[in-house]
Structure formats: structure tokens, C-alpha cells
Design a protein around this motif. Structure first.
Motif, PDB file in Angstrom:
ATOM      1  N   UNK A 305       0.812  -1.108  -0.060  1.00 31.91           N
ATOM      2  CA  UNK A 305      -0.177   0.160   0.083  1.00 31.91           C
ATOM      3  C   UNK A 305       0.914   1.308  -0.041  1.00 31.91           C
ATOM      4  N   UNK A 306       0.681   2.392  -0.921  1.00 33.10           N
ATOM      5  CA  UNK A 306       1.414   3.511  -0.854  1.00 33.10           C
ATOM      6  C   UNK A 306       0.544   4.691  -0.963  1.00 33.10           C
ATOM      7  N   UNK A 320       4.979   9.615 -10.727  1.00 28.08           N
ATOM      8  CA  UNK A 320       4.417   9.462  -9.269  1.00 28.08           C
ATOM      9  C   UNK A 320       5.059   8.426  -8.433  1.00 28.08           C
ATOM     10  N   UNK A 321       5.351   7.348  -9.156  1.00 28.96           N
ATOM     11  CA  UNK A 321       5.729   5.934  -8.281  1.00 28.96           C
ATOM     12  C   UNK A 321       6.614   5.127  -9.269  1.00 28.96           C
ATOM     13  N   UNK A 322       7.388   4.530  -8.500  1.00 29.88           N
ATOM     14  CA  UNK A 322       8.319   3.544  -9.427  1.00 29.88           C
ATOM     15  C   UNK A 322       8.264   2.188  -8.542  1.00 29.88           C
ATOM     16  N   UNK A 370      -7.349   9.839  -5.716  1.00 24.84           N
ATOM     17  CA  UNK A 370      -6.891   8.990  -6.874  1.00 24.84           C
ATOM     18  C   UNK A 370      -6.398   7.656  -6.204  1.00 24.84           C
ATOM     19  N   UNK A 371      -7.256   6.757  -7.139  1.00 24.70           N
ATOM     20  CA  UNK A 371      -6.763   5.261  -6.686  1.00 24.70           C
ATOM     21  C   UNK A 371      -6.271   4.503  -7.798  1.00 24.70           C
ATOM     22  N   UNK A 391      -0.848  -1.167  -4.528  1.00 27.91           N
ATOM     23  CA  UNK A 391      -2.219  -0.320  -4.296  1.00 27.91           C
ATOM     24  C   UNK A 391      -1.676   1.110  -4.121  1.00 27.91           C
ATOM     25  N   UNK A 392      -1.984   2.163  -4.991  1.00 26.92           N
ATOM     26  CA  UNK A 392      -1.315   3.405  -4.831  1.00 26.92           C
ATOM     27  C   UNK A 392      -2.428   4.379  -4.732  1.00 26.92           C
TER      28      UNK A 392
END
Length: 401
Positions: A305-306, A320-322, A370-371, A391-392
Motif C-alpha cells: 500500500x502506498x 508518481x511512483x516506481x 485518486x486510486x 495499491x497506490x
């Protein structure tokens, strides 16, 4: 009377010279003795002063604050900190000086937002200052809290009389204080800097909002922000660090731009012989699968979970994310978006052989949540070896800062 002979006159002169020399020597010895006594007295006084000023008096402890450091001797420092919900105004560090006094100024702790309780009556505007709040009253009201009704024409805070001086015969020169302009009728009227400059991006005075004051202006920040030292930009308050949140026990506090969120990551319930156990705050691992359960073997081996804070209308594209793997045993990795809300503003791309990136492709106005659910799958000769679910959740602020 008979005159002295030349010999007698010379003898008298020599006698006088001897007397004067003796008297001068005696005076010199007396002066030297007095100078020595004064020097001894000065040394004693200096030693006494040094002994007296070896330490400074204990510094005052500010209300809602603490003093760190117990050494009060000359050359040592003490430090001041405030409780959660308060910030320090004044000297954070003070040193003990040779004269027995503390350097700097006595600090105090003031509430992060004195205006939060809305102390101004009758629609007055609360302005958060360095040491206390100030109420700016609407026309017709006065007093520290705008509690006193007054005649509408009696409030002259936005106009002043000019300063005039006589010039050449028959002439007068009048000037206004900074922030005021001489108008018709010979009265200095306030210059509304906010109206003149704030509306244009090229001349904008304040990052968020501008409040006109008599002869000046003040920049304001929305709730959840503090005005920076430059007096025109806003800094996010981390409510989670300062324990200014309302999260209950068992929840996790996530700081966002201008606020915070309370979250509680949960593993999915058991389904099709597949169950998970929580191995850390933000991670779930799959329990061993029964030998005959194909559904369990195809399920994600881990779920993480992020939670990301995000400013509104962020410039895109923005990574946003790696996601990556440190132990790669297959021959290929695949990255995909498999679920979530507002998926249309995201895309997934590969940055190298073992790393994928979640990219924001469209600006998002806030506030919004936002999911997106990401899947990283590892294959060997097209056979699935395992996969991980990310899960961001991105919390979009109402503000662009």
C-alpha cells in the motif's frame, strides 16, 4: 640693606635648586605609590567581577515550552523548544556572555494558528501576526475583537492627514507616509496593493491571498499552511509529525498538502483457498498455497500500500511512483494497471529492464482522491513465476502549492 655679593647669590640659588629637586623626588615617589595602589584595586575589582559573572541567571521557561541545557556558565548555550501545536518566536539559542547576561531575546511559544477559533466578531478578519492576532474590522465596528459599534465615518484607518511644510513664500509641500497617496481634498488615502498587483500573475504579491492593510498589505495562507519567512509564500504544516491530527488508535496518519488523512491498510479476506498475512504496516504476504489450488498460485504473492500527497494541477507528465524487483529470476517483467478509480489520468511505462513507472498524464484539480492498482508480473518462458500488487492512493490538494 646691603646687597648680596655674587658668591652669596649663587649659593642661595643652588640651595633653592636642591630644595626643589628634593620636593620633586618626593612627589614622584608619592605618584608612583598612588598609581600602584590604583592598579591593585582595579585587579581586585576585575577578579570579583569575573567570579560574580562566571554563570548567568537561569533563563525563563516559556509557557508551553521547555529549556534544553543545564550549563549556565559563561560561553555555554541553552536551547528553547515548544510543545506540539505551538511555534517558537524569538531566539532559539541563547549564550551566556562574559557580563553575566544572555544573548538574543527571550523567546515565547505561540499557537500555530491563533485565528483558528475565529476571535473576531461581526465578520471581522483575523490576521495572524508574529506575536498575536489582529482583528481588521468592517466599517461600523471597532475594538480588539470588533465588538464595539461606531459611526461609519469615524474609522479613518485607511486615510490620514499629510505632513506639510512651508516652502518658498506662499507655497507648502505636503507628503504622505509610505503606502498612502495624496488625493483630492488634501487627504492621504491608502494604496490598495492587493487590488493593484495581486490579480496579475506577473505582479502577484502573495502565493495564496492578499489582505490590504493601512499603508501596507499582508499575505495569507489557507488552513494547514504557515506563512514562510519570506512573508509571501506558504509552507505545509505536517500535522502527523506535530500530533495535530484526529486519527484514532490503529489508524495511520498521512500528511497531505494542506491537511492529513487517516488510513488503515488491510489485507484482502480469504478467497479461493488464498489468504494473506500482514508482514509490515504497508505489506501483505500470501500464505502457502494448497498443492491442488491453481487459483491460489495465480494470485499475487504480495500486496503493498502506498499513499502519496499531490498538489492540484501538477505539471504533466509527472512520475508518481516506481516499482521494481531486487531479485529477478525470470526472463521478463510485465507492468500493468489492473484497477482503481480515475485510471484515465495514469499510464505505466518501463524505465529499464527491472523498473516500471506510474506516470500522471493529466493535471488534476483538487480536492480529489485518486486510486490505482498496479501489477508487476515475472515470467520465465511465458510461465508466470509470481506477481506483486501495488495499491497506490494519491491525495490531491485543493491548492497548487
Amino acid at each position: 640693606q646691603e646687597c648680596l655679593s655674587q658668591q652669596q647669590a649663587l649659593g642661595a640659588v643652588r640651595q633653592m635648586q636642591k630644595l626643589l629637586a628634593a620636593q620633586e623626588a618626593a612627589q614622584l615617589r608619592g605618584t608612583r605609590g598612588l598609581r600602584h595602589q590604583l592598579s591593585v584595586l582595579q585587579s581586585r575589582l576585575q577578579r570579583q567581577a569575573t567570579r560574580h559573572n562566571e554563570t548567568c541567571p537561569p533563563p525563563a521557561v516559556p509557557p508551553h515550552g521547555r529549556v534544553l541545557g543545564r550549563n549556565l556558565r559563561v560561553g555555554h548555550d541553552v536551547h528553547f523548544v515548544c510543545e506540539a501545536g505551538f511555534r517558537l518566536v524569538g531566539s532559539e539559542t541563547r549564550g551566556c556572555r562574559q557580563d553575566g547576561t544572555w544573548s538574543g531575546t527571550q523567546p515565547f511559544c505561540r499557537s500555530i494558528d491563533d485565528c483558528s477559533s475565529n476571535p473576531c466578531a461581526n465578520s471581522g478578519t483575523c490576521v495572524d501576526g508574529n506575536q498575536s492576532y489582529t482583528c481588521l474590522c468592517l466599517q461600523g465596528w471597532a475594538g480588539p475583537s470588533c465588538q464595539n459599534p461606531v459611526h461609519a465615518c469615524s474609522n479613518a484607518s485607511f486615510s490620514r492627514q499629510p505632513r506639510c511644510a512651508e516652502g518658498r513664500p506662499g507655497t507648502r509641500r505636503c507628503t504622505c507616509d509610505p503606502g498612502f497617496q495624496l488625493r483630492a481634498g488634501g487627504v492621504c488615502h491608502d494604496v490598495d496593493e492587493c487590488r493593484l498587483f495581486q490579480s496579475s500573475p506577473q505582479t502577484q504579491l502573495c502565493l495564496y491571498d492578499c489582505l490590504n492593510l493601512p499603508g501596507s498589505y499582508r499575505c495569507l495562507c489557507p488552513p494547514g499552511y504557515l506563512l514562510r519567512a519570506d512573508r509571501n509564500t506558504c509552507e505545509d504544516v505536517n500535522e502527523c509529525t506535530g500530533k495535530q491530527h484526529n486519527c484514532t488508535q490503529g489508524d495511520l496518519c498521512i500528511n497531505t498538502f494542506g491537511g492529513h488523512r487517516c488510513v488503515r491498510p488491510k489485507c484482502p479476506p480469504p478467497r479461493h483457498n488464498t489468504s494473506y498475512v500482514k508482514t509490515s504496516t504497508f505489506q501483505c504476504e500470501r500464505n502457502p498455497c494448497p498443492m491442488e489450488s491453481r487459483a491460489c498460485r495465480l494470485a499475487a504473492t504480495s500486496i503493498s500500500f502506498h499513499y502519496l500527497p499531490l498538489q492540484a494541477n501538477r505539471t504533466v507528465p509527472h512520475v508518481l511512483f516506481k516499482m521494481s524487483t531486487t531479485r529477478f529470476v525470470g526472463d521478463s517483467l510485465r507492468f500493468a494497471i489492473t484497477g482503481g478509480r480515475r485510471q484515465g489520468v495514469f499510464t505505466v511505462r518501463r524505465s529499464n529492464r527491472q523498473t516500471g513507472e506510474l506516470v500522471l498524464t493529466s493535471p488534476v484539480a483538487g480536492p480529489a482522491t485518486l486510486e490505482v492498482e498496479l501489477e508487476m508480473s515475472e515470467f520465465s518462458r511465458k510461465v508466470l513465476l509470481g506477481k506483486h500488487i501495488f495499491k497506490v492512493t494519491a491525495f490531491v490538494s485543493p491548492y497548487e502549492f
